[in-house]
Design an enzyme around this catalytic site. Structure first.
Site, PDB file in Angstrom:
ATOM      1  N   GLU A  48     -11.521 -44.843  -7.941  1.00  0.00           N
ATOM      2  CA  GLU A  48     -11.072 -43.460  -7.828  1.00  0.00           C
ATOM      3  C   GLU A  48      -9.551 -43.431  -7.946  1.00  0.00           C
ATOM      4  O   GLU A  48      -8.885 -44.232  -7.299  1.00  0.00           O
ATOM      5  CB  GLU A  48     -11.492 -42.843  -6.486  1.00  0.00           C
ATOM      6  CG  GLU A  48     -11.187 -41.355  -6.449  1.00  0.00           C
ATOM      7  CD  GLU A  48     -11.591 -40.684  -5.131  1.00  0.00           C
ATOM      8  OE1 GLU A  48     -12.069 -41.363  -4.201  1.00  0.00           O
ATOM      9  OE2 GLU A  48     -11.402 -39.470  -5.052  1.00  0.00           O
ATOM     10  N   ASN A  69     -17.090 -45.951  -2.227  1.00  0.00           N
ATOM     11  CA  ASN A  69     -18.012 -46.429  -3.262  1.00  0.00           C
ATOM     12  C   ASN A  69     -19.440 -46.498  -2.729  1.00  0.00           C
ATOM     13  O   ASN A  69     -19.677 -46.981  -1.635  1.00  0.00           O
ATOM     14  CB  ASN A  69     -17.606 -47.843  -3.695  1.00  0.00           C
ATOM     15  CG  ASN A  69     -16.119 -47.989  -3.889  1.00  0.00           C
ATOM     16  OD1 ASN A  69     -15.552 -47.317  -4.724  1.00  0.00           O
ATOM     17  ND2 ASN A  69     -15.484 -48.832  -3.083  1.00  0.00           N
ATOM     18  N   HIS A  74     -15.322 -41.173   8.029  1.00  0.00           N
ATOM     19  CA  HIS A  74     -14.957 -40.425   6.818  1.00  0.00           C
ATOM     20  C   HIS A  74     -15.640 -41.021   5.579  1.00  0.00           C
ATOM     21  O   HIS A  74     -16.307 -40.315   4.818  1.00  0.00           O
ATOM     22  CB  HIS A  74     -13.434 -40.445   6.652  1.00  0.00           C
ATOM     23  CG  HIS A  74     -12.932 -39.733   5.442  1.00  0.00           C
ATOM     24  ND1 HIS A  74     -12.486 -38.434   5.468  1.00  0.00           N
ATOM     25  CD2 HIS A  74     -12.813 -40.133   4.153  1.00  0.00           C
ATOM     26  CE1 HIS A  74     -12.113 -38.070   4.261  1.00  0.00           C
ATOM     27  NE2 HIS A  74     -12.299 -39.092   3.435  1.00  0.00           N
ATOM     28  N   GLU A  75     -15.487 -42.316   5.399  1.00  0.00           N
ATOM     29  CA  GLU A  75     -16.073 -42.944   4.199  1.00  0.00           C
ATOM     30  C   GLU A  75     -17.596 -42.862   4.248  1.00  0.00           C
ATOM     31  O   GLU A  75     -18.251 -42.603   3.231  1.00  0.00           O
ATOM     32  CB  GLU A  75     -15.620 -44.403   4.054  1.00  0.00           C
ATOM     33  CG  GLU A  75     -14.110 -44.614   4.050  1.00  0.00           C
ATOM     34  CD  GLU A  75     -13.337 -43.714   3.111  1.00  0.00           C
ATOM     35  OE1 GLU A  75     -13.886 -43.297   2.079  1.00  0.00           O
ATOM     36  OE2 GLU A  75     -12.163 -43.399   3.425  1.00  0.00           O
TER      37      GLU A  75
HETATM   38  N1  ARG Z   1     -11.609 -41.079  -1.723  1.00  0.00           N
HETATM   39  C1  ARG Z   1     -10.862 -41.941  -0.857  1.00  0.00           C
HETATM   40  C2  ARG Z   1     -10.955 -41.367   0.547  1.00  0.00           C
HETATM   41  O1  ARG Z   1     -10.809 -40.205   0.745  1.00  0.00           O
HETATM   42  C3  ARG Z   1      -9.429 -42.087  -1.218  1.00  0.00           C
HETATM   43  C4  ARG Z   1      -9.139 -42.580  -2.582  1.00  0.00           C
HETATM   44  C5  ARG Z   1      -7.688 -42.644  -2.858  1.00  0.00           C
HETATM   45  N2  ARG Z   1      -7.479 -42.780  -4.257  1.00  0.00           N
HETATM   46  C6  ARG Z   1      -6.339 -42.443  -4.868  1.00  0.00           C
HETATM   47  N3  ARG Z   1      -6.309 -42.508  -6.145  1.00  0.00           N
HETATM   48  N4  ARG Z   1      -5.300 -42.016  -4.222  1.00  0.00           N
HETATM   49  O2  ARG Z   1     -11.197 -42.036   1.484  1.00  0.00           O
HETATM   50 ZN    ZN Z   2     -12.155 -39.056   1.446  1.00  0.00          ZN
END
Ligand code: ARG
Ligand code: ZN
Length: 843
Positions: A116, A252, A284-285
């Site tokens: 991401e 993921n 959160h994850e």
């Molecule tokens: N989705 C992840 C979270 O909220 C964070 C990913 C951060 N990625 C980035 N490209 N800044 O836990």
């Molecule tokens: Zn997140």
């Protein structure tokens, strides 16, 4: 080039299945892909474009026939059949040369990924956009003992393992890990009776730091079942701790990857705030499995759809685990410390941005934390039961889809019948609304008059009124509540609300529970603030009143050389002595508004803040508190000491927070002996670090600092604290020199994001030190960011936000900040990430 929300078009081709084979080698990993595509019936074009960068294509085939695509630095295109077809390709990539830590990279000999937002395109050619969802099967070939990917394991042998993820997902949720790891294991039985194997994978040295994270994971899984009705959907859930990681953690599918600082904890090495943060990030994850993974985002403009909602959910979870009153205060402090400066500076953007150059620059406090506030407001407006039905409908209607904010709001409109057209402005208009309060009392009727106004922000000069839930209660003369909490809906630019049948003029308690992310402007006397601090039934507003009283006193000290406010000192002394109030809450009362917060408030009131005067007044008020409250602080320190084995639970943590807040003040009034004794005998990091920090704050920490270093030199996470604390505690005139000296320390490794953040990234948090009038702080940061940018653009770009408050300061400081930004802007080979940030910062 700039990408716009309004230009969204559906993908030309959809993907059914993806099969990937990885032959891992540090300098030359081979990735073989077999992808089944079909034309998208909703497409507006037939062009076949795959994203891809930093890789070499060895060969490619369509339906078995070799082809020669035309390749650019960002992807490839070729002719494809007007029917379903199979794409096959092999590429070579170099994980050991990947210093950006996006895509497949190496950390201490271990392979790991961060995809991401757009990291998958560094792994193989693919339509790397979240609205393309596919079923992935992965084969990993490597001599390393542990080989992990998403989904369930489907087979393994000498040097290989295979994984299959049955849930269609976008490429940004792909993950792979290979390394010499061991697992802390656990298991969880879901509501419907399915057994799930749980693992936290770490390097051998860290195996003693996993128990807390495992417990937090199980609590999160149970909570999501009980509160949101969401059950886990695979046979296994893996977490991996990685030392080199740009963000906190990543959701993921079935294979969460964590910055080691966001998962590893033991009483000896982690503080109570670490424990709380780790519990929240694990939650959160995990919560992303439904809000993010099962329902994902159509495009990156919708990032707040998953992040705002998931932050809101983790905040609810922490409140349930540890108490809602303190959690709300902590969240408000953080919002004001990180989101308000963003919303009121050159980087201001809506919760759902409308354009970007580099999406990584929009993983912001606005998208995340203000995004969560917007959901909190929605919940308050529709009520708890309606919120729950709307969420049920959301999961029902959009499971397996890539959704938008429009979809999200439609769910609430359809399930409640409410028109949310005006509410939607929270997603579209940037800036922090100001609410000005005036009131009157005539013949038993109390009238509150509220006026809202939002300052213009870059690219948005005209602001329309928001729908703002303003929670209000009214207190009578003796502190009794004459009107309990009522939610007023402010929808107009100005509006009056009447409360009838009152026997006397009440005192209003406005914006209870911080019911909206706004700045409240009301004229209250010190006596009224002290009264609210003592009597408000809303714990948030009682705390807020104490902060307002402190801020008023500090402002007078800063602007008019006033003496510390006696009324504040008395009110504070009374409040902290109240044994009815829980210790964690009293620790919050003892914390003054931060120097950053004071600078913000002064600027908002039309002054140009002077960081040195803010620093000096802050210090003087702390000394005054220490002397005025010495007796009670020393009693609190003694009476709330814990005995017995360490527990990270909220109640024990609250007592430690209170005694450590007291310790800091007592060190000012009484000298170093208590802190030194606590430092020498502490059996946990919370007590040890608090003592060290108290010693440093009175310049008596030299020996303790060396002892700490000698003891912890092998523990990376603890050493990050050692570095950061020195920068944070440095006197304004020394902060730049201290930071510079620490960058020369043998253990300073600027390529490790955590270590870089704990030294260079700690400087901007020392306000008076960073904003030195001669600009030395700005130059030091600029030099390091230029150096880091060549290595790791994402982390460098993020840290440029230290300049976002530029307009707040005097002309001299502004000129130095501009120079520093121009120096970054003209650095040769500057990344797109940092270039975009500097461009926006320079305006
Ligand atoms: N989705 C992840 C979270 O909220 C964070 C990913 C951060 N990625 C980035 N490209 N800044 O836990
Ligand atoms: Zn997140």
């Amino acid at each position: 080039q700039t990408i716009y929300l309004k230009d969204y078009t559906p993908p030309a081709y959809l993907v059914e299945t993806v099969e990937l084979t990885f032959r891992l080698a540090p300098a030359a990993t081979r990735v073989v892909s077999r992808i089944s595509f079909r034309p998208n019936p909703d497409a507006t074009t037939k062009d076949f474009v795959l994203h891809g960068s930093d890789m070499s294509l060895l060969w490619a085939k369509i339906d078995g026939a070799e082809i020669t695509p035309s390749i650019s630095a960002t992807g490839l295109t070729c002719e494809v059949p007007n029917a379903p077809f199979i794409w096959e390709a092999e590429v070579e990539i170099a994980p050991d040369a990947n210093t950006a830590l996006e895509g497949l990279y190496m950390s201490n000999g271990m392979y790991c990924t961060q995809c991401e937002a757009e990291g998958f395109r560094r792994i193989t050619y693919y339509p790397d956009r979240p609205d393309v969802m596919a079923v992935f099967t992965v084969r990993i070939e490597s001599d390393l003992p542990v080989l992990l990917s998403n989904g369930n394991p489907t087979g393994s042998g000498e040097g290989w393992a295979e994984w299959h993820d049955p849930w269609p997902k976008p490429a940004y949720l792909f993950a792979l890990v290979a390394g010499d790891l061991i697992a802390h294991t656990g298991s969880f039985t879901t509501q419907s009776g399915r057994d799930v194997a749980l693992n936290i994978w770490v390097r051998e040295d860290d195996i003693g730091k996993c128990a807390f994270g495992m417990d937090a994971l199980k609590k999160s899984m149970r909570w999501d079942e009980e509160v949101y009705g969401r059950e886990y959907d695979l046979d296994i859930f893996n977490i991996v701790a990685v030392d080199d990681f740009n963000a906190g953690a990543m959701e993921n599918k079935g294979l969460n990857i964590f910055n080691s600082s966001a998962v590893l904890a033991s009483p000896e090495t982690a503080t109570d705030s670490d424990f709380e943060r780790i519990e929240a990030i694990i939650a959160h994850e995990y919560f992303h499995n439904w809000t993010g993974n099962r329902i994902t985002c159509r495009d990156w403009f919708q990032l707040c759809l998953k992040e705002g909602l998931t932050v809101f959910r983790d905040q609810q979870f922490t409140g349930d685990m540890r108490g809602h009153a303190v959690k709300r205060i902590v969240d408000a402090i953080d919002l004001r410390a990180f989101q308000f400066p963003e919303d009121n500076g050159t980087l201001s953007h809506p919760v759902r941005p409308e354009s970007f150059v580099e999406i990584n620059n929009f993983y912001t406090a606005t998208v995340y934390e203000k995004g969560a506030e917007v959901i909190g407001m929605l919940k308050r407006l529709v009520g708890d039961a309606a919120y729950q039905s709307a969420l049920d409908l959301y999961f029902d209607r959009h499971d397996g889809e890539a959704a938008t904010i429009e979809d999200w709001l439609a769910v609430f409109e359809d399930s409640t019948g409410r028109d949310l057209a005006q509410f939607k402005r929270w997603y579209q208009q940037a800036g922090t609304p100001r609410i000005t309060v005036t009131d009157s009392f005539v013949d038993g009727t109390y009238t509150l008059h509220l006026a809202q106004e939002t300052p213009s922000t870059p690219g948005q000069s005209v602001k329309h009124p928001f729908v703002i839930p303003v929670a209000v209660g009214l207190l009578g003369q003796n502190g009794q509540e004459v009107v309990p909490t009522t939610v007023l809906e402010l929808t107009q630019a100005e509006q009056s609300f009447h409360f009838e049948g009152l026997s006397g003029r009440p005192l209003p308690s406005i914006l209870r529970g911080f019911s909206a992310p706004v700045i409240l402007k009301q004229s209250q006397t010190g006596a009224e603030q002290a009264f609210l601090l003592a009597h408000d039934t809303d714990p948030f507003n009682a705390w807020e009143a104490g902060q307002n009283l402190a801020r008023a006193g500090l402002t007078a000290m800063i602007l008019d050389d006033a003496k510390p406010d006696r009324a504040f000192l008395d009110a504070l002394r009374l409040a902290i002595a109240d044994e009815e109030k829980d210790p964690a809450y009293r620790a919050m009362l003892l914390a003054l508004p931060s120097q950053e917060n004071l600078a913000q408030a002064l600027f908002d009131a039309g002054h140009t803040p002077d960081p040195d005067r803010i620093y000096a007044s802050h210090k003087a008020l702390r000394e005054a508190i220490a002397n005025h409250c010495q007796a009670i602080l020393s009693r609190l320190y003694d009476e709330h000491q814990l005995t017995g084995p360490f527990s990270p639970d909220a109640s024990a943590a609250g007592k430690r927070a209170l005694t450590n807040a007291a310790l800091r003040y007592l060190s000012l009034s009484d000298g170093p002996s208590r802190a030194q004794a606590q430092f020498d005998t502490a059996d946990n990091m919370t007590q040890q670090l608090a003592a060290l920090s108290a010693l440093l704050s009175i310049d008596a920490g030299r020996d303790a600092l060396s002892a700490f270093e000698a003891h912890w030199s092998k523990d990376r996470l603890v050493m990050n604290k050692w570095f950061a604390l020195q920068v944070a505690s440095a006197e304004p005139e020394n902060a730049v020199a201290v930071t510079e000296a620490l960058t020369q320390h043998p253990a300073f490794n600027w390529k490790n994001p955590n270590r870089f953040r704990s030294v260079v990234g700690a400087l901007p948090r020392n306000q008076a030190g960073f904003h030195r009038a001669d600009g030395a702080g700005y130059r030091l940061l600029a030099d390091w960011l230029i150096r880091l940018d060549a290595m790791n653009p994402m982390v460098a770009a993020r840290m440029t936000t230290a300049f976002q408050t530029m307009s707040r300061w005097d002309a001299g400081r502004q000129a130095h900040m501009r120079d520093a930004l121009r120096q970054i802007a003209t650095a040769p080979g500057l990344s797109r990430d940092t270039a975009e940030m500097v461009d926006r910062l320079l305006g």
